[in-house]
Design an enzyme around this catalytic site. Structure first.
Site, PDB file in Angstrom:
ATOM      1  N   ASN A   2      45.460  29.319  43.275  1.00  0.00           N
ATOM      2  CA  ASN A   2      45.860  30.727  43.385  1.00  0.00           C
ATOM      3  C   ASN A   2      47.046  31.041  42.482  1.00  0.00           C
ATOM      4  O   ASN A   2      47.095  32.081  41.818  1.00  0.00           O
ATOM      5  CB  ASN A   2      46.238  31.058  44.833  1.00  0.00           C
ATOM      6  CG  ASN A   2      45.049  31.116  45.755  1.00  0.00           C
ATOM      7  OD1 ASN A   2      43.902  31.161  45.317  1.00  0.00           O
ATOM      8  ND2 ASN A   2      45.304  31.098  47.055  1.00  0.00           N
ATOM      9  N   ARG A  24      29.293  37.472  39.943  1.00  0.00           N
ATOM     10  CA  ARG A  24      29.539  36.030  39.829  1.00  0.00           C
ATOM     11  C   ARG A  24      28.342  35.318  40.449  1.00  0.00           C
ATOM     12  O   ARG A  24      27.969  35.608  41.594  1.00  0.00           O
ATOM     13  CB  ARG A  24      30.815  35.611  40.554  1.00  0.00           C
ATOM     14  CG  ARG A  24      32.080  36.338  40.106  1.00  0.00           C
ATOM     15  CD  ARG A  24      33.316  35.725  40.766  1.00  0.00           C
ATOM     16  NE  ARG A  24      34.471  36.597  40.657  1.00  0.00           N
ATOM     17  CZ  ARG A  24      35.254  36.683  39.582  1.00  0.00           C
ATOM     18  NH1 ARG A  24      34.974  35.947  38.529  1.00  0.00           N
ATOM     19  NH2 ARG A  24      36.295  37.490  39.562  1.00  0.00           N
ATOM     20  N   ARG A  41      36.333  38.473  35.546  1.00  0.00           N
ATOM     21  CA  ARG A  41      37.370  37.584  35.016  1.00  0.00           C
ATOM     22  C   ARG A  41      37.126  36.124  35.386  1.00  0.00           C
ATOM     23  O   ARG A  41      36.861  35.801  36.539  1.00  0.00           O
ATOM     24  CB  ARG A  41      38.747  38.031  35.508  1.00  0.00           C
ATOM     25  CG  ARG A  41      39.889  37.240  34.874  1.00  0.00           C
ATOM     26  CD  ARG A  41      41.235  37.739  35.319  1.00  0.00           C
ATOM     27  NE  ARG A  41      41.683  38.887  34.547  1.00  0.00           N
ATOM     28  CZ  ARG A  41      42.030  40.062  35.082  1.00  0.00           C
ATOM     29  NH1 ARG A  41      41.945  40.226  36.376  1.00  0.00           N
ATOM     30  NH2 ARG A  41      42.454  41.046  34.327  1.00  0.00           N
ATOM     31  N   HIS A  68      30.824  46.251  40.111  1.00  0.00           N
ATOM     32  CA  HIS A  68      31.258  45.285  41.120  1.00  0.00           C
ATOM     33  C   HIS A  68      30.433  45.392  42.394  1.00  0.00           C
ATOM     34  O   HIS A  68      30.649  44.652  43.348  1.00  0.00           O
ATOM     35  CB  HIS A  68      32.747  45.516  41.428  1.00  0.00           C
ATOM     36  CG  HIS A  68      33.379  44.463  42.278  1.00  0.00           C
ATOM     37  ND1 HIS A  68      33.778  44.685  43.577  1.00  0.00           N
ATOM     38  CD2 HIS A  68      33.682  43.162  42.028  1.00  0.00           C
ATOM     39  CE1 HIS A  68      34.307  43.593  44.088  1.00  0.00           C
ATOM     40  NE2 HIS A  68      34.258  42.649  43.174  1.00  0.00           N
ATOM     41  N   TYR A  99      32.954  31.891  51.731  1.00  0.00           N
ATOM     42  CA  TYR A  99      33.443  33.278  51.728  1.00  0.00           C
ATOM     43  C   TYR A  99      32.760  34.019  52.877  1.00  0.00           C
ATOM     44  O   TYR A  99      31.538  33.963  53.001  1.00  0.00           O
ATOM     45  CB  TYR A  99      33.066  33.987  50.424  1.00  0.00           C
ATOM     46  CG  TYR A  99      33.948  33.716  49.227  1.00  0.00           C
ATOM     47  CD1 TYR A  99      34.497  32.457  49.002  1.00  0.00           C
ATOM     48  CD2 TYR A  99      34.215  34.713  48.304  1.00  0.00           C
ATOM     49  CE1 TYR A  99      35.291  32.205  47.898  1.00  0.00           C
ATOM     50  CE2 TYR A  99      35.011  34.470  47.190  1.00  0.00           C
ATOM     51  CZ  TYR A  99      35.542  33.215  46.988  1.00  0.00           C
ATOM     52  OH  TYR A  99      36.321  32.974  45.887  1.00  0.00           O
ATOM     53  N   ARG A 152      43.540  40.555  53.910  1.00  0.00           N
ATOM     54  CA  ARG A 152      43.702  39.149  53.551  1.00  0.00           C
ATOM     55  C   ARG A 152      44.798  38.944  52.512  1.00  0.00           C
ATOM     56  O   ARG A 152      45.625  38.060  52.629  1.00  0.00           O
ATOM     57  CB  ARG A 152      42.393  38.585  52.992  1.00  0.00           C
ATOM     58  CG  ARG A 152      42.461  37.076  52.747  1.00  0.00           C
ATOM     59  CD  ARG A 152      41.349  36.587  51.842  1.00  0.00           C
ATOM     60  NE  ARG A 152      41.640  36.827  50.434  1.00  0.00           N
ATOM     61  CZ  ARG A 152      40.767  37.281  49.558  1.00  0.00           C
ATOM     62  NH1 ARG A 152      39.550  37.589  49.948  1.00  0.00           N
ATOM     63  NH2 ARG A 152      41.097  37.459  48.304  1.00  0.00           N
ATOM     64  N   HIS A 172      36.484  37.701  53.086  1.00  0.00           N
ATOM     65  CA  HIS A 172      36.119  38.465  51.892  1.00  0.00           C
ATOM     66  C   HIS A 172      35.396  39.778  52.204  1.00  0.00           C
ATOM     67  O   HIS A 172      35.254  40.641  51.334  1.00  0.00           O
ATOM     68  CB  HIS A 172      35.239  37.589  50.992  1.00  0.00           C
ATOM     69  CG  HIS A 172      35.016  38.112  49.620  1.00  0.00           C
ATOM     70  ND1 HIS A 172      33.806  38.631  49.210  1.00  0.00           N
ATOM     71  CD2 HIS A 172      35.850  38.219  48.554  1.00  0.00           C
ATOM     72  CE1 HIS A 172      33.899  39.015  47.949  1.00  0.00           C
ATOM     73  NE2 HIS A 172      35.126  38.781  47.528  1.00  0.00           N
TER      74      HIS A 172
END
Length: 716
Positions: free
Chosen positions: A47, A375, A405, A435, A468, A564, A592
């Site tokens: 992170n 992703r 990213r 997204h 997740y 979160r 998530h």
């Protein structure tokens, strides 16, 4: 006079560091199994790498472009606060690491270095280095012409060696391999010993450093210290019209590889002359880029710390649950057409979605498949099914977001592979990231096209679906599915004007619809009627939405939130946010999912989707949030949300001090929501199975009566 910003908002960068401190708390928590505590060190470190690549880099750029102005002073002040907090967290990290190593030793697991090797292990490692490792290592000799900015790999650990002969000193860099060789090596057991010895790759190289250099260099002494460099992860993408989006992205990634360093983490015992040499070659002059640390820097590798010993050192596995409704029917389409289905990963099996796409690839009735991909897994069953669908004559459209990213290169490769197979690949709208988590399947039924859709909060990624937490809604509701089709049409033809009566779609109607939902609660509160909002988000940093929540709080709306990560809202401030409570859960799974629940005069309007409350998600991306209309599914999600708000084991209170104190338990029984949710969903699916069996009697298909399902209890 305007109220100072810090009275109403917490800087998102400092809030993010507070989030990562919660991750580090898990390494300190003695109730967490030992190996899991070690792995949280890896999560914390990973992170932090991304934090410097993205957020610190952005602040540095802001300082550079703001000139001599009050804005520059603000950014410099923020950078100083970031640096102070980073150093504080690094100190806490360095304190807990040796404690965990001692705990491992008590369990007969020893992570040893090159000075602690027995003669047996020393000889064994010399052979291992010669036969397995040396071929992966090529030292870089540093001289006046060396361009380290050009050649160093971002986020990779390097060993800096100084070779001294008399008064002469040479420097060399050794890249610690991170492919093809294990980061941790378990050494062979000596005789009948029950002790497990592990050694890091770095220390194998240190042990064999003479063997690496002695054949080519003369030196009296050699000293080795570690370092890691982090680059600015942002980069400019050329807008040259003659280039395709794919070409621009490929060019942009190459720019990132040469971007300026934003952080140098180094062994605090490194000699001054070596540090000065690195600063000179990396063109680092500002102290905020320098982070002294311990002997090891690629702690993100600790995310995969091996467990060579007992099961009790890791979390007890919570086995993924089957969806009873999917299992009860011959195919996925019959199951979805019977009734909407809601899955909650990783508690539910992600394979239900991959199976849907697999069936669609060869079902003669399926005519087309459309999917958003942000992703995806390296070995993706979904991608293979899309290719298979083309072979079977289906029309397949994949919207692949090249600007995801750190996944850009992977998505470029998938783009080429899918396009070569005949999939129609679209890269969305140049100014907007896509997204949303959508899949739409068109199926010919009774001479008309029936739509089946998926709307969720998580990526179509078999890997991350294992840890997740995300909601996925499967629906054959033609109103909802028809609007999902409109979203795909907008992505391909962005100048269309579409109305959405059900979906909340960024950037087209999100802000107005969200503000409208909050305003409705404000009006209810002003009439002394029950009014409440419950939110579960990854991040809450949009000023307009925060101010609207403050307004709702001041009107008497009861607001409870699970955030979160970043939370710029300051809760429990008298006269501003008295009615707002914010919690954050850090546990074995990464929270998530995004959920919104509005009291709505007792109607309880529930939404799930892909969007956080950040300016970029509301105004600058394609995001989709869907209402949940099915009463049973709505009650199921509300029950799960309730369990999370009742968590008194892994929940932290978010406050102005950002001290991350645990949610007080009082005299209530211990409740760990992620374990409780798994138990709840297990029971829920068993009841669904029983109800379906009662309806069908002897067969599990051709079900037309859903009376029993309507009677399912929903209490958590």
């Amino acid at each position: 006079m305007n109220e100072p910003r810090h009275h109403r908002f917490i800087d998102k960068e400092l809030s993010w560091l507070s989030f990562n401190e919660r991750v580090l708390q898990e390494a300190y928590d003695t109730s967490v199994p030992l190996i899991e505590r070690v792995r949280f060190l890896g999560i914390f470190s990973s992170n932090m790498d991304e934090f410097f690549q993205v957020r610190v880099a952005a602040v540095r750029r802001a300082i550079l472009v703001s000139g001599i102005s009050s804005k520059q002073l603000e950014y410099q002040s923020l950078m100083a606060k970031i640096q102070a907090k980073v150093l504080d967290l690094q100190e806490k990290f360095d304190q807990i690491y040796p404690v965990l190593m001692k705990e491992l030793a008590r369990c007969n697991i020893f992570l040893i270095n090159e000075t602690q090797l027995s003669e047996f292990h020393s000889a064994w490692l010399k052979k291992y280095f010669k036969n397995q490792l040396k071929r992966h290592i090529a030292p870089h000799i540093i001289n006046e012409d060396s361009d380290l900015v050009q050649h160093l790999v971002d986020g990779t650990t390097y060993l800096v060696a100084s070779l001294q002969s008399g008064e002469n000193k040479e420097y060399a860099l050794i890249e610690v391999p991170n492919k093809n060789v294990p980061r941790f090596l378990e050494l062979p057991t000596e005789k009948t010993s029950k002790i497990k010895h592990l050694i890091l790759l770095d220390n194998i190289i240190r042990h064999c450093i003479d063997d690496l250099f002695r054949p080519f260099f003369e030196f009296d002494t050699i000293n080795v210290f570690s370092m890691k460099m982090t680059r600015d992860a942002d980069y400019n993408i050329s807008n040259e019209l003659e280039q395709t989006t794919l070409e621009r992205m490929t060019k942009g990634i190459k720019k990132r590889l040469k971007a300026q360093p934003v952080r140098l983490v180094y062994d605090r015992n490194m000699p001054d002359d070596m540090l000065e040499m690195l600063k000179s070659h990396l063109h680092i002059s500002s102290t905020e880029c320098l982070v002294p640390g311990g002997r090891y820097h690629s702690f993100k590798d600790f995310m995969d710390f091996p467990n060579p010993s007992r099961k009790k050192l890791v979390n007890e596995k919570l086995h993924p649950i089957d969806s009873s409704q999917f299992l009860a029917f011959d195919n996925s389409f019959d199951a979805i057409r019977h009734r909407d289905i809601m899955l909650n990963y990783p508690y539910h099996k992600f394979s239900h979605f991959t199976e849907l796409v697999r069936q669609a690839a060869y079902d003669p009735a399926v005519k087309f498949i459309k999917i958003n991909l942000y992703r995806v897994a390296k070995k993706s069953h979904i991608m293979q099914s899309l290719i298979d669908a083309v072979k079977n004559g289906k029309r397949v459209t994949a919207v692949i977001e090249l600007r995801a990213r750190f996944d850009e290169e992977s998505n470029i490769n998938w783009t080429r592979r899918l396009a070569e197979a005949g999939v129609k690949v679209h890269h969305g709208i140049p100014s907007l990231k896509v997204h949303s988590k959508l899949c739409l399947i068109g199926r010919k039924e009774e001479n008309k096209t029936q739509y089946y859709c998926h709307i969720g909060s998580g990526n179509f990624n078999e890997g991350t679906a294992r840890f997740y937490t995300d909601f996925s809604l499967f629906s054959a509701n033609q109103d909802i599915a028809g609007e999902v089709k409109q979203v795909f049409d907008l992505i391909e033809r962005p100048y269309r004007k579409d109305e959405f009566n059900h979906l909340i779609v960024s950037p087209y109607n999100s802000r107005n619809k969200l503000i409208g939902l909050i305003n409705n609660e404000i009006e209810q509160a002003k009439q002394n009627k029950p009014a409440s909002i419950q939110l579960k988000l990854n991040n809450l940093v949009d000023d307009i939405m925060i101010n609207k929540l403050y307004e709702a709080s001041q009107a008497g709306v009861k607001i409870t939130m699970l955030i979160r990560g970043m939370c710029s809202l300051i809760p429990q401030v008298p006269g501003q946010s008295d009615n707002i409570k914010v919690f954050s859960i850090i546990d074995r799974y990464l929270e998530h999912s995004r959920v919104m629940l509005f009291h709505a005069g007792g109607e309880q309007k529930l939404f799930i989707g892909s969007s956080d409350w950040m300016t970029r998600n509301i105004d600058e991306r394609i995001e989709v949030t869907t209402p949940v209309y099915d009463k049973q599914l709505k009650q199921m999600v509300i029950a799960i949300l309730s369990l999370q708000f009742k968590d008194n084991t892994k929940s932290r209170v978010i406050n102005q001090q950002q001290d991350n104190r645990y949610h007080p338990r009082g005299n209530k029984r211990k409740l760990r929501s992620q374990v409780a949710i798994h138990q709840y969903l297990n029971g829920y699916e068993k009841k669904v199975t029983s109800a379906l069996a009662a309806i069908s009697n002897t067969t599990t298909h051709c079900l037309n009566n859903n009376k029993k399902l309507q009677e399912l209890p929903q209490e958590a």
